[in-house]
Structure formats: structure tokens, C-alpha cells
Scaffold this active site. Sequence first.
Site, PDB file in Angstrom:
ATOM      1  N   ARG A 141       1.597   2.672  -3.600  1.00  0.00           N
ATOM      2  CA  ARG A 141       2.769   2.818  -2.734  1.00  0.00           C
ATOM      3  C   ARG A 141       2.524   3.747  -1.537  1.00  0.00           C
ATOM      4  O   ARG A 141       3.460   4.149  -0.863  1.00  0.00           O
ATOM      5  CB  ARG A 141       3.946   3.340  -3.559  1.00  0.00           C
ATOM      6  CG  ARG A 141       4.420   2.362  -4.631  1.00  0.00           C
ATOM      7  CD  ARG A 141       5.671   2.853  -5.328  1.00  0.00           C
ATOM      8  NE  ARG A 141       6.103   1.963  -6.385  1.00  0.00           N
ATOM      9  CZ  ARG A 141       6.882   0.892  -6.208  1.00  0.00           C
ATOM     10  NH1 ARG A 141       7.302   0.592  -5.002  1.00  0.00           N
ATOM     11  NH2 ARG A 141       7.230   0.134  -7.228  1.00  0.00           N
ATOM     12  N   ASP A 172       9.239  -2.919   2.810  1.00  0.00           N
ATOM     13  CA  ASP A 172       8.595  -1.728   3.374  1.00  0.00           C
ATOM     14  C   ASP A 172       7.108  -1.962   3.655  1.00  0.00           C
ATOM     15  O   ASP A 172       6.579  -1.545   4.681  1.00  0.00           O
ATOM     16  CB  ASP A 172       8.773  -0.538   2.435  1.00  0.00           C
ATOM     17  CG  ASP A 172      10.169   0.057   2.519  1.00  0.00           C
ATOM     18  OD1 ASP A 172      10.644   0.300   3.646  1.00  0.00           O
ATOM     19  OD2 ASP A 172      10.801   0.263   1.471  1.00  0.00           O
ATOM     20  N   ASP A 201      12.946  -8.069  -6.711  1.00  0.00           N
ATOM     21  CA  ASP A 201      14.349  -7.774  -6.420  1.00  0.00           C
ATOM     22  C   ASP A 201      15.035  -8.893  -5.647  1.00  0.00           C
ATOM     23  O   ASP A 201      16.266  -8.982  -5.639  1.00  0.00           O
ATOM     24  CB  ASP A 201      14.472  -6.479  -5.607  1.00  0.00           C
ATOM     25  CG  ASP A 201      14.138  -5.239  -6.434  1.00  0.00           C
ATOM     26  OD1 ASP A 201      13.897  -5.388  -7.639  1.00  0.00           O
ATOM     27  OD2 ASP A 201      14.113  -4.142  -5.865  1.00  0.00           O
ATOM     28  N   GLU A 418       9.504  -4.988 -18.005  1.00  0.00           N
ATOM     29  CA  GLU A 418       9.288  -6.177 -18.831  1.00  0.00           C
ATOM     30  C   GLU A 418       9.041  -7.438 -18.006  1.00  0.00           C
ATOM     31  O   GLU A 418       8.403  -8.381 -18.475  1.00  0.00           O
ATOM     32  CB  GLU A 418      10.500  -6.416 -19.754  1.00  0.00           C
ATOM     33  CG  GLU A 418      10.714  -5.357 -20.815  1.00  0.00           C
ATOM     34  CD  GLU A 418      11.529  -4.165 -20.319  1.00  0.00           C
ATOM     35  OE1 GLU A 418      11.976  -3.368 -21.161  1.00  0.00           O
ATOM     36  OE2 GLU A 418      11.721  -4.031 -19.083  1.00  0.00           O
TER      37      GLU A 418
END
Length: 553
Positions: A141, A172, A201, A418
Site C-alpha cells: 500500500r 487510489d 468493494d 474470507e
Amino acid sequence: MIKSPLQKARSKYIPKLPKSLEENVALITGEASEAIADKAAIKQMFPNTYGLPLVTFEAGDISENQILNVGVVLSGGQAPGGHNVISGLFDRLKKLNNRNQLFGFIGGPDGLLNNSFIDLHSEIVSEYRNTGGFDIIGSGRTKIEDEASYDKVIANCLKNNINALVIVGGDDSNTNACVLAEYFQEKKAGIQVIGCPKTIDGDLKNSFIETSFGFDTACKVYSELIGNIQRDANSAKKYWHFIKLMGRSASHISLECALKTQPNIAIISEEIEKYKLTLNKIVGQIAEVVKKRANKGENFGTVLIPEGLVEFMPSIKKLISELNDILASKPEYNKLPTSQEKRDFITGLLSEESAKVYSSLPDSFAKQLTLDRDPHGNVQVSKIETEKLLIDMVTDRLDKDQSFHGKFNAQNHFFGYEGRCAAPSNFDADYCYSLGCTAALLINSGKTGYMAFIKNTSGNSDKWLAGGVPITMMMNMERRNGHEKPVIQKALVDLKGNPFLMFRSKRKEWATNSDYIYPGPIQYFGPSEVCDAPSETLLLEQESSFQDELVTV
């Protein structure tokens, strides 16, 4: 590498491609693009990569291929299908010119800065086809965000004769890819940059990026687990299950899983924000459903909670925004010895409204709001135990309600890791392979500052459309770490879109009934309608006739 029987069988799976990518392709150039918002500011910041045209590929002849040395970087959190992006990238580079080479930078952006990479030859790539995870080269990251770092990346690429980079990441990471592309153009470094849309997401999408890879697989994994829990709830008939799901900035996962499993309650953060619902209002709504089901003798149920819920409650969102600025500008906060001193310090710097909200919060919840931020300056909402907070508050509400005569026993769950590294569904395996092929073609066509896209993804893969969209087209200005910065605009749940309207039309029925759906595990082998189906969200978004059939609720 030791492989399970499933891994061995999956390694033989050949991803399906759009017809336009199966053989030779021709580049079709479209119209010039504009940023989605803040056009003047974005144009000023990206003079060399702003206004680029949209491009697509179709069957046709291609010109002589140059020799390409390409580096690939996996950035951010894991998402199912990343290995197939690399497989598609590798295969198409070799198809274009067998002398092309692909290098994988180790550990994400850090590999670029440290010049740490491996040669991704056929033996390595073959071991990872159709597998989950990012373990082929790892991820990270780290943000590359200053000129010294940009220059280090240029030096390392030139040292190894690498003339193009593919950044596989979310909003990002692809914003960072756009910044690199602009800087490389300004410096005439001769290094192209292409992005690929990744995030479970589901918030990296627009009119060209129909879905981010990994969303389909992750939602199917979570939906299997939710279905298992609902079957247990319907069997034992004694527990309410509060299930928090991934999704910091948008509720796409919660909505998709609700459409797949039909829980009694699913909270959609974007709706909470629109109607300015308070925490107490949300608790009251949950308690009412619990009472109604208890009156039917059903003291059990399921509640789906998006991970980023707290950031969508107006008063808490404002509080978090102020906390972000304070924590970014007041390093002395971390040196305070006690929790009470830290809380008093922050309270004294907040606005009157936010100080009142902050003072009303339980100590444990207030502390969670001030935990260390992620590399982008955001509160780490996965560490905020919203599901436990809601259980405690619903319990307290029902204990004080003399009209409630049922039982309320609750269990909490958080489904996150998961789903991030599961073996990709057939959809994600095909989609990611196509993205990798498209990225290679964009590089071969001399493009930079683009994101690879695949469109028409709700239909058969042979009719998918491949191309590239300028990353600047997706950007707007947002406040990060106390400063205005250019970033790719996140896609929130559209409250007027088909997926939410379908959910809204059914939720009253789902609340009181126990008509659960039990999706079961991902199917990799069998009928296409079972194995290759995309997400419910994608199907509904592309079903133009759906809204005419909806009953107004």
C-alpha cells in the site's frame, strides 16, 4: 507448489475472451475525454495526459510490433483474479512478440522503489493461472507521491530497460498510476503507464468501468457464508446474526449480498446519508423488525451492515472529517500518556457540534474513531466494531421496551479477508484475463495514462468490448490528509439505480418473512447459467426495462 484436486482442475481452465481479442486487433480512436468533475483543476494538474481520446479494439490487422519490456505491480488489498490479469498480460505480450518480457515488482509499489522484481516467465505464470491471491509477486500500500520517488522509479525502469508499467489496483492506486504517467510524460522518460481496475468493494466503476475485478467472487463467497448462517438461524431459531461486510466507502457488497440472500435487514450507507439518519434512528428501525418477528414467534434473523456505515451518518461523518485533520496536523496527540488526556485534547479542538457528538460516544467507540489512519489518511473502519455497537444498542432499546415480549440473542460476524483471495469465479477469471490482454494491447499501441476496460459484461463473453479509458476522465478533487488532491471519484450505490430499487421493493417482505436464499459455494464446472453468471448488481444495472416493471414502494 502442492495443489489440491480443485487447483489442478482449475489450472486447465482456459479463460473465455471477447471475439475482438481472439486474433489480431485494430485500434479505434474515439472522442477526446474530460474529467468527471473539477475539469479546470484536473486539466491544469495533468496537462500532458488530459483530454486523451477513448480507444477500443476490434478484429483487424495490427502494425509491426516493437519489443516490449513491461513491469507489473499489484497495489493495495488483494482481489480474486489478479493472477489472471498477469496471465492475460503475459500471454498477449508473447503473442504480440515472443521476445517481449514481463517483470513482476515484488511487494507492490515498494518493489518499484527498491528495484526488486522477478522475471515472470512461462513456468511461473502457469503455476498461478485461475488461482486466488496476489502471492505470485505480493502487493503493498505504499504511495509513490513525491518527485524523488518518481525519479527513483524512472531510474530503476531505465536501468532494467523497462518501457511500460501496468498498475493493478483500486481508485487510489490508479490515481497514483495517472500521476506517474503525467510525470513520465513531462520528463520524456519514455515509460508508459496503464491501469487495471481492482477492488472487491465495487466502488471503482463508471460508464466504462462496469465493475472492478474481484467484486463478483468476493460477493459470492460472502453470500455463501451468509446463506449458511441463515440456514443455521432458520434451523436453531434462536439467534439474530449481525454481519458486517467489506465496503468502506460504498455499500455495493452489502447490496449485492442482500440481493443474493434476502436477509431480514440490510443497511445501505448511501441511504442513511441521504435521509440523514442518526445512530438512534437506525437502532430503532432494527428493533422494530425484531419485535415484529418476535410477535410471529421468530426470535431470529440476519442483519447486513456495510463496513463504512459510521462514515455515512452525517454527524459522525463530520466528526471523522475533523478528526482526520486533527490527527494529521497534531502529532503531539500520540505522545499523551492516557486515554482520557487524548480524549480531552481532541474534544478541545473540535467544533461545538462535533465535540458534543464525540463526548456522547462510548469510550471504546470513541477510541476506535481515533486509531491510526491508513496510508491515504482514512479512518480504518474495519477496526470499528459497528456490528457490536448495534447489538448493544438494540439490546438496550428492547430491554427498555415494555411492549417487547420476545427474546433477543445476537451473534456478531465480520466477513472481510474470507473473500479477498478466493479462487476467482469463472466471471472474474474471464474478465481479468481479458483485462490483462487489453493492457498489453494498450501498451503495444503506445498509450499511457489509460485504464483497461471491458464492457457489455452482463452478456456472453464473446460479445464483450475491450478498450482503454483515460484515467483523468474519472478524476475529481477531494480533501485528503488536510489537502485538496486529485483522485478517481468513487462510485457510490445509486439510490435511483436498478439494484437498489429492486432491494427497496422487496425489503419489507424480507423483514418479516424467512424466505432466505442459500447460494452455496461458487460453481466452477457445469451449466453456464450456474457457473458463468455475473453479479446480480451487474445484471440489474444493464437491464434497461427493469424500472418499468417496478412497483412503487
